[in-house]
Structure formats: C-alpha cells, structure tokens
Motif scaffolding. Structure first.
Motif, mmCIF file in Angstrom:
data_model
loop_
_atom_site.group_PDB
_atom_site.id
_atom_site.type_symbol
_atom_site.label_atom_id
_atom_site.label_comp_id
_atom_site.label_asym_id
_atom_site.label_seq_id
_atom_site.Cartn_x
_atom_site.Cartn_y
_atom_site.Cartn_z
ATOM 1 N N ASP A 62 57.879 65.597 79.906
ATOM 2 C CA ASP A 62 57.874 64.573 81.643
ATOM 3 C C ASP A 62 56.617 63.891 81.611
ATOM 4 O O ASP A 62 56.383 62.584 81.728
ATOM 5 N N ALA A 63 55.511 64.636 81.632
ATOM 6 C CA ALA A 63 53.967 64.140 82.321
ATOM 7 C C ALA A 63 53.782 62.463 81.204
ATOM 8 O O ALA A 63 53.154 62.238 81.104
ATOM 9 N N LEU A 64 54.281 63.011 79.681
ATOM 10 C CA LEU A 64 53.536 62.013 79.263
ATOM 11 C C LEU A 64 54.433 61.171 78.765
ATOM 12 O O LEU A 64 54.462 59.974 78.137
ATOM 13 N N LEU A 65 55.808 60.860 79.197
ATOM 14 C CA LEU A 65 56.695 59.807 79.062
ATOM 15 C C LEU A 65 56.489 58.816 79.103
ATOM 16 O O LEU A 65 56.772 57.559 78.286
ATOM 17 N N ASP A 66 55.396 58.294 79.989
ATOM 18 C CA ASP A 66 55.158 56.919 80.844
ATOM 19 C C ASP A 66 54.454 56.321 79.702
ATOM 20 O O ASP A 66 53.951 55.237 79.684
ATOM 21 N N GLY A 67 53.460 57.135 79.306
ATOM 22 C CA GLY A 67 52.687 56.596 78.084
ATOM 23 C C GLY A 67 53.564 56.252 77.286
ATOM 24 O O GLY A 67 52.648 55.604 75.684
ATOM 25 N N VAL A 68 54.620 57.184 76.231
ATOM 26 C CA VAL A 68 54.755 57.187 75.101
ATOM 27 C C VAL A 68 54.794 55.471 74.877
ATOM 28 O O VAL A 68 54.590 55.037 73.346
ATOM 29 N N VAL A 69 55.634 54.528 75.233
ATOM 30 C CA VAL A 69 55.737 52.911 75.201
ATOM 31 C C VAL A 69 54.283 52.363 74.788
ATOM 32 O O VAL A 69 54.791 51.053 74.396
ATOM 33 N N ALA A 70 53.642 52.686 75.235
ATOM 34 C CA ALA A 70 52.519 52.195 75.330
ATOM 35 C C ALA A 70 51.311 52.327 73.972
ATOM 36 O O ALA A 70 50.081 51.544 73.917
ATOM 37 N N SER A 71 51.965 52.664 73.052
ATOM 38 C CA SER A 71 51.084 53.890 72.010
ATOM 39 C C SER A 71 51.633 53.064 70.545
ATOM 40 O O SER A 71 52.520 52.809 70.780
ATOM 41 N N PRO A 72 50.523 52.213 70.154
ATOM 42 C CA PRO A 72 50.624 51.694 69.271
ATOM 43 C C PRO A 72 51.040 52.464 67.587
ATOM 44 O O PRO A 72 51.978 51.914 67.155
ATOM 45 N N ARG A 73 51.315 54.569 68.004
ATOM 46 C CA ARG A 73 51.626 54.171 66.660
ATOM 47 C C ARG A 73 52.716 54.360 66.965
ATOM 48 O O ARG A 73 54.068 54.763 65.628
ATOM 49 N N VAL A 74 53.474 54.862 68.173
ATOM 50 C CA VAL A 74 55.287 54.609 68.123
ATOM 51 C C VAL A 74 55.586 53.609 68.302
ATOM 52 O O VAL A 74 56.269 53.118 67.604
ATOM 53 N N MET A 75 54.932 52.537 68.566
ATOM 54 C CA MET A 75 55.388 51.119 69.152
ATOM 55 C C MET A 75 55.136 50.815 67.585
ATOM 56 O O MET A 75 54.371 49.867 67.897
ATOM 57 N N LEU A 76 56.354 50.588 66.868
ATOM 58 C CA LEU A 76 55.481 49.717 65.683
ATOM 59 C C LEU A 76 56.940 48.949 65.428
ATOM 60 O O LEU A 76 56.493 47.235 64.616
ATOM 61 N N CYS A 77 57.785 47.783 66.698
ATOM 62 C CA CYS A 77 58.445 47.101 66.697
ATOM 63 C C CYS A 77 58.336 46.248 68.136
ATOM 64 O O CYS A 77 58.490 47.817 69.414
ATOM 65 N N GLU A 78 58.992 45.839 68.428
ATOM 66 C CA GLU A 78 59.206 45.254 69.935
ATOM 67 C C GLU A 78 60.381 44.487 70.129
ATOM 68 O O GLU A 78 60.680 43.951 68.650
ATOM 69 N N SER B 144 48.953 63.801 67.736
ATOM 70 C CA SER B 144 49.217 62.803 66.289
ATOM 71 C C SER B 144 50.424 61.904 66.193
ATOM 72 O O SER B 144 50.781 60.882 65.693
ATOM 73 N N LEU B 145 51.450 62.505 66.810
ATOM 74 C CA LEU B 145 52.600 61.711 66.716
ATOM 75 C C LEU B 145 52.323 60.509 67.994
ATOM 76 O O LEU B 145 52.580 59.515 67.168
ATOM 77 N N LEU B 146 52.095 60.804 69.113
ATOM 78 C CA LEU B 146 51.468 59.906 70.244
ATOM 79 C C LEU B 146 50.572 58.633 69.478
ATOM 80 O O LEU B 146 50.674 57.873 71.040
ATOM 81 N N GLY B 147 49.206 59.283 68.892
ATOM 82 C CA GLY B 147 48.063 58.238 68.518
ATOM 83 C C GLY B 147 47.163 58.507 69.527
ATOM 84 O O GLY B 147 46.759 57.438 69.464
ATOM 85 N N TYR B 148 46.693 59.510 70.273
ATOM 86 C CA TYR B 148 45.723 59.437 71.238
ATOM 87 C C TYR B 148 45.729 61.047 71.763
ATOM 88 O O TYR B 148 47.217 61.270 71.611
ATOM 89 N N PRO B 149 44.795 61.454 71.842
ATOM 90 C CA PRO B 149 44.828 63.057 72.510
ATOM 91 C C PRO B 149 44.996 62.943 74.058
ATOM 92 O O PRO B 149 45.086 62.604 74.788
ATOM 93 N N VAL B 150 46.572 63.969 73.591
ATOM 94 C CA VAL B 150 46.711 65.069 74.524
ATOM 95 C C VAL B 150 45.967 65.756 75.907
ATOM 96 O O VAL B 150 45.317 66.945 74.665
ATOM 97 N N PRO B 151 45.940 65.290 77.116
ATOM 98 C CA PRO B 151 44.936 66.619 77.314
ATOM 99 C C PRO B 151 45.099 67.769 77.166
ATOM 100 O O PRO B 151 46.281 67.822 77.623
ATOM 101 N N ALA B 152 43.780 68.383 77.172
ATOM 102 C CA ALA B 152 44.405 69.924 77.173
ATOM 103 C C ALA B 152 44.482 70.709 78.850
ATOM 104 O O ALA B 152 45.544 71.102 79.255
ATOM 105 N N SER B 153 44.283 69.376 79.785
ATOM 106 C CA SER B 153 44.745 70.133 81.182
ATOM 107 C C SER B 153 46.068 70.378 81.158
ATOM 108 O O SER B 153 47.314 71.142 82.108
ATOM 109 N N LEU B 154 47.024 69.327 80.404
ATOM 110 C CA LEU B 154 48.608 69.310 80.546
ATOM 111 C C LEU B 154 49.293 70.700 79.984
ATOM 112 O O LEU B 154 50.325 71.306 80.141
ATOM 113 N N PHE B 155 48.341 71.295 79.677
ATOM 114 C CA PHE B 155 48.704 72.494 78.443
ATOM 115 C C PHE B 155 48.363 74.206 79.912
ATOM 116 O O PHE B 155 48.261 74.899 79.184
ATOM 117 N N ALA B 156 47.270 74.147 80.713
ATOM 118 C CA ALA B 156 46.406 74.631 81.352
ATOM 119 C C ALA B 156 47.413 76.029 82.206
ATOM 120 O O ALA B 156 47.125 77.347 82.054
#
Lengths: 547, 436
Positions: free
Chosen positions: A106-122, A62-74
């Motif tokens: 760590d595995a999520l960080l690449d995608g963080v800055v591509a999320s419109p829910r996070v990036m309120l501005c540029e 919900s913070l990142l605005g996209y479903p974080v895959p369950a596989s990252l928690f395997a």
C-alpha cells in the motif's frame, strides 16, 4: 532423522559420550578408503519456499527499479533461519505476515507509476488498455519469473479495467485513472503468492531437468538473493540457460560483477554479519559489517581458497575500526570513511572479526561455550545435539558446585570434567571458545577480564587433542582441518538448494570440496561446481508422493 | 473475466459469509451443562519458569512472585493452579510454548524441510470463532527468535518458541510487537470514511484483495497437497483484512484512545501500552480474544535495562535476577487484570498466565506456573487448585488440557476432548471450576 551421522556429535543425552569422539574423527580416511568409489551424487526433491523478508524487499526493488527502503519492513516478523540462512525453513504467511505485506505494498503504490522501469509506455502513445497490457505483461512475468499464459494476461487486464472503472469520477484526470488501474493490478501482483512463493513442480516420478526460467530463478536467488537480472532473463527467454556452459558463464558473471550481493547473501547469512548491514552508518556495528564484507569480497574476487577465510592475512579497516581494534595505520591515513587494506595476522580471520565476536557474545560478557558452538555449527558443520532432561539435571548440579570466585576457564573446565555426559558436548565447544577469550564482547583484544588487571585471560586450550596457546595457533589448526573446506561446500549446498543437508548429500559435497591443483577450492570453484552439478539443474519427485 | 463480486457480498452479506466453518469442525455451542457466562479470553505466557527448585512451589507463591497480585487486591480474582504439566514432546522451551494452549504434540522435521511444523489450534482461537468481531484476535508479544542452533533447528522449528497462538494445526500466529502497529489496527490511522478519498482507497484495496484471492485460488491448485494448508493461512489473513475493511466502511471502528504508557523501561512501556490497547479493543468489542507473550519461549532476547542478563540465562544461573524478571512480568499481568476489572470486563473474561516449565535449570515440565483470573463464582478464584500432591513429578501431574476442557464450558462450548497423545484431556475435571 534429517542429518546424517557425520554431523551429529553423538547422542549424549543419557549415555556416556564416547560416540562423540568417535564421530569427530571419521573425516580421517581409514585404511580401505582410497579404494572406495566416490559417493554417488543424489538429485534432490524440491519443496516450495517463501521468499524471505530480505528476498521480498530486494525483489520489490528490482521490479520497481528503485531501492525500497528497509524501514517499510521494520515491523515485519523476521524470517526463520537454519544455520544462518533464510528460507531453508518455511516462513509462513500468517495473518500478521499478510497484513504486513498489504501495508507495505500500500505504501509503495504512489511511487509505482513514477518508475521508468515499470512505465514502459504512456497512454499518449498507445491506447490505455494496450499500454497497461504491455506494462503488466512484463511486470508480472518478471515477478512470477516465467512467461504468462493468455488467461493470466486476460485476468490482469480485467484487474486493470476494474481499477480504472473504480477511479471514474473519483480521481481527476484520465491519466490518473489509467494510473489507478495499473496500481490495482500491480498491487495484486506484488501480493500474489506466485511472487512470494518459489515452486518447482516435482515430477510425478523419477527426475526431471529444470527449465530455463527455473534455473534463472535458482541461480539469481543463490547468487544475488533476488530475482533474475536482465541478462539472466534474456538467457532464460532464449532457452540458452539450460546449456551448462551458459549457466556456468552466468554464475561467474554474477560472482565477479555482483560480488557484494553474493557476499551479502551467502557469507553474510552464514556468518551472521548481514544482521549488521542495516546498522546506522558510522556505528561500530556497521563498521564491523563493512570489514567482514570487504575481506570476504577480496577472497572471492582474488579467487583465494575459500578456506582462507579462517586466516587470510589481511583485513580492511576504517579509521573508527583501526582505533577500536588498536591496530592499523595512524588516523591521518584514513580519508573520510574509506576502508584501507591492512596486512596482519591479528585480524581479518572470520574468528577475529568484530562482527562474529560481538554477535556470539551478550552485551555484558563473552561465552566460550556459545562461541565454540557457533564455530562447530558454522565452520565445521558439526551439530551439537540438544541436551535432554537428565543432562540438564547434571548441568544444574555441576553449576551449583562451581565456586563463586572461579575463573572463566575454571567454570568452563568444570563442565568438561564433570563426567562423559557433559564432556561429550563441551569438549567440542569450550576449547575453541577459550581460544577466543582474548577478544571481548566488542571484538577488542584483552589480556585481563577486569580493569584492575587481576583476572588474566587464559587462552591456552586444545582443539581435538591438539594444544594451542593463542588464537593464531587455533586458526592454524582450523585451517588444516578438512572440515572447514567440506563445511563451506555443505553450506553452499544448503543455500543454493534451500534445504537442510540430508543423508545422500555426501557425494555432492565431496565433489564440490575436492582439491584444485592440490589446493582448497576457491569460491569460484565451489560455485561453478555446484551450479553445473545435476542436483542444481535437476529435481526428483517428492518422496512418498503418489505418482 | 467472470468473477463473483466479493465486495458486494461482503458489504451486504456481512462478515459471516467470509468465515466458512465446516460443521464437523464446529464445537457444540450451547449444549454444555452451564449457560455461557464468559465471552472473552486472554492467554498470557512467560518463558523459562520461576524460582521453583526441582518443581517445588518455591517463589511462586502469594508472598513471593505473586505478591503484585495481592498488592493490587486481586488475590480473590485469581486461582493458583498446582501440579499441571507442560507438553514435553521435545525440549520444553519449544513444545511447552507452542502447545501451551492446544496441548497437542509438536511436529518434527522429517524428509522435507516443510514437514513437521505443526501443533494445534489453540484455545484462544476457538474463542475467537464464537463471535466474529472486527479484529479476529489480538496477539502481541516481546521478542522473536529466527533460529537457535543447528542441533535444535534441524529437529524442530524455532517457530514453536515464537507463538502461543495457532490458527490451526499448521499455522502459528505471529505476534505484533510494535504498539503503534497495534494501535493503528484497533483505532485506525485517523482517517475517516467520510472523506471521499479515503472511501475510494478502501474500495481500491478491496479490488486489490479480490485480485490476490483469484491468483491464490489458481496458485493453490498448482501446489502439492501437503502444501495447500500453508496457503490457507494467507487466505485467512486476507479475509481478516477484508473483515477489517468492511468494519471501516461501516464506520464500525473503535473510537477513543488508549493510554500510551511512559515507563522509562521500554520493555514495560511496550507491554503495558499493548495491554491498554487490548483492554480498549475489548471495551468497544472490536475483539474478544487476545494473547500476550511477555517474552518469546526461550527468553533469549534482551528485556532492556529492566533486568541484567537474559531471562533464559537467569533461569539457569541467576535466580536473584530471575525473581526480578518474574516480578516485573507478574506485575504487568496484575495491572492487566486490574484494568479489566476497572472496565467491568473481568466478569466476562478469563485470563490465564502460564509458563513452559517450572525450574528452568532442568527445564522441568512439572508444576508449571499457572494462574487463572476472572470474576464471578464459576471458578475457584482466590484458591489454590491442587491437581496432585506429587506436584514436582511430571508423570504424576495432571494435563493442562483438563483445565481448557473446563474453561470451554464457561463459554457454552462442550468440547470434552482437547489436546493430543499423552497430553490429551483425561475426562476428569481439573478442579478449576467451582462446584455447581
């Protein structure tokens, strides 16, 4: 002793077990009961809780605005449960838990800055620092579930600057450097204990009202298993949520608009079927999950009595499930993998669902004792105490004397007839389990244990002295017991307040489970009563703490 | 914001700075009678005992369950302990597992749901303190139970059956169950510090951890005193990751490889591969302390097709299957010993194997299966160490804590008192040490 006497089926270990039979009957009102005042409703203290694995995954999503895959928690160590519910017991942040979280973030960080829910501005629009400040303020406050103080905001800004500086000359563009600064600060937020642990600071003495943000957090995790959604957040920001009517309205909104989340987080944990949610699509396990979730969703949305889950009179079937159970419409009636509603008394009840029947069996056999224990624990809120060493000695000798060719019923009966110490517990488990022997390890009906049809299944048994011969009759007996109703209320309290039941909770449970117009309450009734109750909206000081 | 730059402290100051050790908690190293001869330790465990009727030796003999040790020519490296008891503070599945290497009491739930999950710092963790290594300790196992039933779970934490290693009395150590994750931790992910981007990512990770530690400090201040100890584990975990980052920066990583076992049985292949990785980690001195749980403390998860039925159920009802399971697990342990011996590590290492009970049918805490393996002449290897002839009587059994007190001496640690309550060490030699 944490549990109060109503729960525990007697101290059976070293004494004759007459106490068990006495306790089981104590839900019947005695002659003086009608004059008794209702038990008082106790406000509870609150202990910090670590987000469960599932809650953390959903919070990240919900913070990142996209479903974080369950596989990252395997590889994560599973959250401890009490009566199926995550997070009632402390799940520690041990070394491995820490490493797992760091690796996942760590595995999520690449995608963080591509999320419109996070990036309120540029930084094109405003300065990099101003934009980062805006992003981090929103992100951290939603993660920490409260507004941030000036110092905290300054520290986050400093973290951004540290990441930004570190990136100088090491990543190519100014925009990348801006993103790197954000990644450092956001990762620190995602790994912060303030996200991972829910704390409601207790008052030094007495009681206090929970604040709007605390209520939003309680309600959100209770109803949806994750952080407050946008509507709830706005109600917290405005302060309106402390009004009981606003709180009630949001609870009902979540119940009826996010029913699947409520079913998954409450019923899915209580009845274990959430364990099957991540099974591969199309597998029998996943079909079991879908059936259980669909039946429960209809009970919630139609506002049927919650206790009707024992025998709702309908189920939902996919083509795979219909073929597996051998009931329902012909295969051509099913489109794709859609589920169809099917009225039947053979299926749909919680004890006739493939999920529960398979999860209470091993892969090779059913266990009447295990199934009976599950029913007592999850549907009737009766706790079977652990056997002590003396009792285990006796069990060993009884088991040794059972003939090799004994039937399942004879084996089970041997324990019940081996004297009061054994019978003390087995009389509350085995008869229920025997009534479910008509269902095998995968929930299929069976008349015989063997393919040669030489070992017939025997389901005639009794529940608290009342005989039955079929599982439908067993369901009928269960549905008439007040225990199912009060037990659901109790489980809702455990889930909603995140604690094991303790002496003093009787008042709240009685208030929740009281009839509505002569009927058992629906889930809407139960939820409404709980969230508007004082124990949901207030907390007490910690017992033993120094004021 | 003013903040000490931990990155530089760690880089130049070395890992010792990140490992504060209060003097009062430190064991007296070097004051023991013997010079230290052992530097490494591995604690191994299996649940639910063996085919040992009423606590008699039963199948737990060199001709029975222990035959794989003899078959590998390792009988001379193993002492068989008789007449030692598990901690039976509550159901011995729980306390006998959690306290296997601390001999402490286990806490019970009272009042708050948090109170009560406590046991004790375990022997392996004391050994991990002696010489900081890149990886503090390696803790692996098979199976995990999230809950049992309301009867047990309302009294004691199910966590007690999931860990034999405890970092301190409030913080059990979760096992790694995935060989790939263990492999990555020991050998890295194949990236090299020579790659500038990798070096940058390591720096970035350090900055992130600095930020988390700052927040942790503030958060800790907001917690009730009783909860602060719980957050210590999180901080320790971050410090451990920092230590691994420092090692990577200094290119101090294990090179080489570990054999991936290809046994058709996933259970055997998983445990053997993790054992292979531990041996390699010991060889390159990335770690000196490890634990292996061949199954969680109840034995209720499936071992795959290697066995029919669950270990716990077999211990109660099916000893033919139990013997098969015991043999598989003893074989794994014997292979482990053989590898350590082949790598010339056994002389510096003590490896124990034990259980939380003897006769699983009655959960008997007396005469638990207990083996001690090593090389050299400090231990009574190749012998039976008989603590009492009343080996089947828990009341007459010796405390396992006495064994640990003696083992400490081999590491140069003088810790005359170990364990707690009626399971505390007695001051009487356990008999496991050879006469000097």
């Amino acid at each position: 002793m944490r549990l109060w006497a109503r729960h525990v089926l007697g101290p059976i270990c070293a004494v004759a077990c007459t106490a068990c039979s006495g306790l089981i009957g104590d839900t019947e009102p005695g002659p003086l009961e009608p004059l008794a005042l209702p038990p008082p409703i106790m406000v509870k203290s609150s202990a910090p809780r670590t987000l469960s694995n599932t809650e953390y995954r959903k919070a990240l999503s919900s913070l990142l605005g996209y479903p974080v895959p369950a596989s990252l928690f395997a590889g994560w160590t599973e959250t401890l449960t009490y009566s199926g519910f995550d997070g009632v017991l402390w799940s520690g942040l041990s070394g491995k838990a820490t490493q797992d979280r760091i690796t996942t973030v760590d595995a999520l960080l690449d995608g963080v800055v591509a999320s419109p829910r996070v990036m309120l501005c540029e930084p094109d629009d405003v300065s990099g620092e101003a934009c980062a400040g805006r992003i981090l303020q929103r992100f951290a406050s939603r993660a920490f579930r409260r507004p941030l103080g000036e110092t905290e905001l300054a520290e986050l800004a400093a973290l951004y600057r540290e990441g930004f500086s570190l990136a100088q000359g090491r990543v190519p563009s100014a925009r990348d450097q801006f993103h790197e600064g954000l990644r450092v600060a956001i990762a620190a937020i995602l790994l912060s204990p303030q996200l991972m642990v829910r704390v409601e600071p207790p008052p030094a003495e007495g009681e206090r009202d929970l604040g709007a943000f605390e209520l939003a957090t309680r309600l959100a995790f209770f109803m949806t298993g994750t952080l407050p959604d946008d509507e709830l957040w706005l109600a917290a920001e405005s302060g309106a949520l402390v009004e009981v009517e606003v709180l009630r309205a949001h609870a009902m909104r979540l119940l009826f608009t996010r029913t699947a989340d409520f079913v998954d987080t409450f019923a899915g944990q209580l009845f274990d079927f959430r364990q099957l949610a991540t099974a591969g699509a199309g597998t029998l396990a996943h079909e079991f999950y879908r059936e259980s979730a669909a039946v429960m969703s209809e009970i919630v949305t139609r506002e049927l009595p919650a206790s009707s889950l024992v025998a709702p009179g309908f189920t939902y079937l996919s083509g795979t499930l219909a073929a597996h159970y051998g009931i329902g419409p012909p295969s051509y009636a099913f489109m794709n993998d859609d589920m169809l509603r099917f009225e039947t008394s053979e299926r749909g009840g919680i004890l006739q669902q493939g999920s529960v029947l398979s999860l209470t069996s091993t892969t090779t056999k059913t266990s009447p004792t295990r199934r009976g224990r599950w029913v007592q624990g999850r549907l009737l809120c009766k706790t079977i105490p652990p056997p002590g060493p003396e009792l285990l000695e006796q069990i060993t000798s009884v088991s040794a004397n059972i003939p090799a060719d004994a039937t399942v019923k004879q084996r089970v009966d041997a324990h019940r007839k081996a004297g009061p110490a054994c019978a003390g517990c087995h009389q509350y488990m085995d008869p229920i389990g025997l009534g479910l022997e008509a269902f095998d390890m995968l929930g299929k009906t069976r008349a015989f244990y063997d393919q040669a049809a030489t070992l017939p299944v025997e389901t005639d048994s009794e529940l608290l002295g009342q005989p039955f011969t079929t599982f439908q009759e067993l369901n009928g007996l269960l549905a008439k017991m007040p225990d199912v109703n009060t037990c659901l209320a109790e489980k809702l309290v455990i889930h909603g307040l995140g604690q094991m039941p303790v002496e003093g909770d009787e008042g709240l449970i009685a208030a929740l489970s009281a009839p509505v117009d002569g009927h058992d309450p629906s889930f809407a009734d139960l939820v409404e009563r709980l969230v508007t109750s004082t124990p949901f909206r207030r907390i007490a000081s910690t017992p033993g703490a120094q004021p | 914001m003013s903040r000490p730059n931990r990155r530089d402290v760690l880089r130049w100051g070395g890992v010792a700075l990140s490992l504060p050790l209060l003097p009062s908690l430190a064991p007296r190293v070097g004051s023991a009678a013997r010079p230290p001869s052992k530097t490494r330790f591995i604690g191994c465990f299996f649940p639910s005992g063996a085919a040992m009727p009423d606590g008699a030796h039963g199948d737990w003999t060199l001709n029975g369950a222990l035959a794989p040790i003899v078959d590998r020519g390792l009988a001379e490296n193993v002492a068989v302990l008789r007449g030692f008891r598990a901690v039976e503070d509550v159901d011995v599945h729980w306390s006998g597992t959690a306290a296997f290497m601390s001999c402490n009491r286990v806490g019970r739930y009272q009042g708050s749901s948090l109170v009560g999950e406590r046991c004790g710092k375990t022997f392996d963790q004391y050994i991990a303190d002696l010489q900081p290594t890149k990886l503090r300790s390696l803790n692996v196992g098979w199976g995990h139970l999230s809950g049992w039933d309301e009867g047990h779970d309302s009294i004691v934490s199910i966590q007690y059956v999931n860990s034999i290693a405890w970092r301190d009395e409030r913080n059990p150590i979760a096992n790694t169950r995935d060989p790939q994750a263990l492999f990555t931790r020991v050998f890295g992910d194949g990236s090299t510090i020579a790659d500038p981007h990798i070096a940058y990512l390591l720096d970035r990770k350090q900055s992130i951890l600095d930020g988390v530690l700052d927040q942790l400090g503030r958060f800790r201040a907001s917690l009730p005193a009783d909860e602060v100890a719980k957050m210590d584990a999180y901080e320790s975990g971050i410090r451990d990751v920092e230590r691994e980052l420092v090692a990577r920066r200094e290119a101090n990583v294990c090179s080489g490889d570990a054999t991936i076992d290809d046994d058709v049985e996933v259970y055997i292949a998983t445990l053997k591969t993790m054992q292979n990785i531990i041996v390699r980690a010991f060889e390159c001195d990335a770690a000196r302390s490890a634990t292996v749980m061949y199954h969680e403390g109840i034995g209720d998860t499936t071992l795959g097709t290697a066995t029919v039925g669950k270990q716990h159920d077999c211990a109660h009802n099916d000893w033919e299957q139990l013997r098969r399971i015991n043999r598989i697990q003893v074989t794994l342990w014997a292979d482990f010993i053989a590898q350590l011996k082949a790598s010339s590590l056994l002389e510096q290492t003590v490896v124990v194997l034990g259980s939380n009970m003897s006769d699983g049918r009655s959960h008997r805490s007396a005469n638990i299966p207990m083996l001690v393996a090593s090389a050299g002449n400090e231990l009574r290897l190749g012998e039976e160490v008989v603590a009492t002839t009343a080996f089947d009587n828990p009341a007459m059994n010796r405390n396992l804590a006495d064994v640990y007190v003696d083992l400490f001496k081999l590491y140069g640690v003088d810790r005359p008192v170990f364990g707690e309550g009626q399971w505390q060490s007695t001051g009487v030699p356990s008999g496991v040490l050879a006469p000097t």
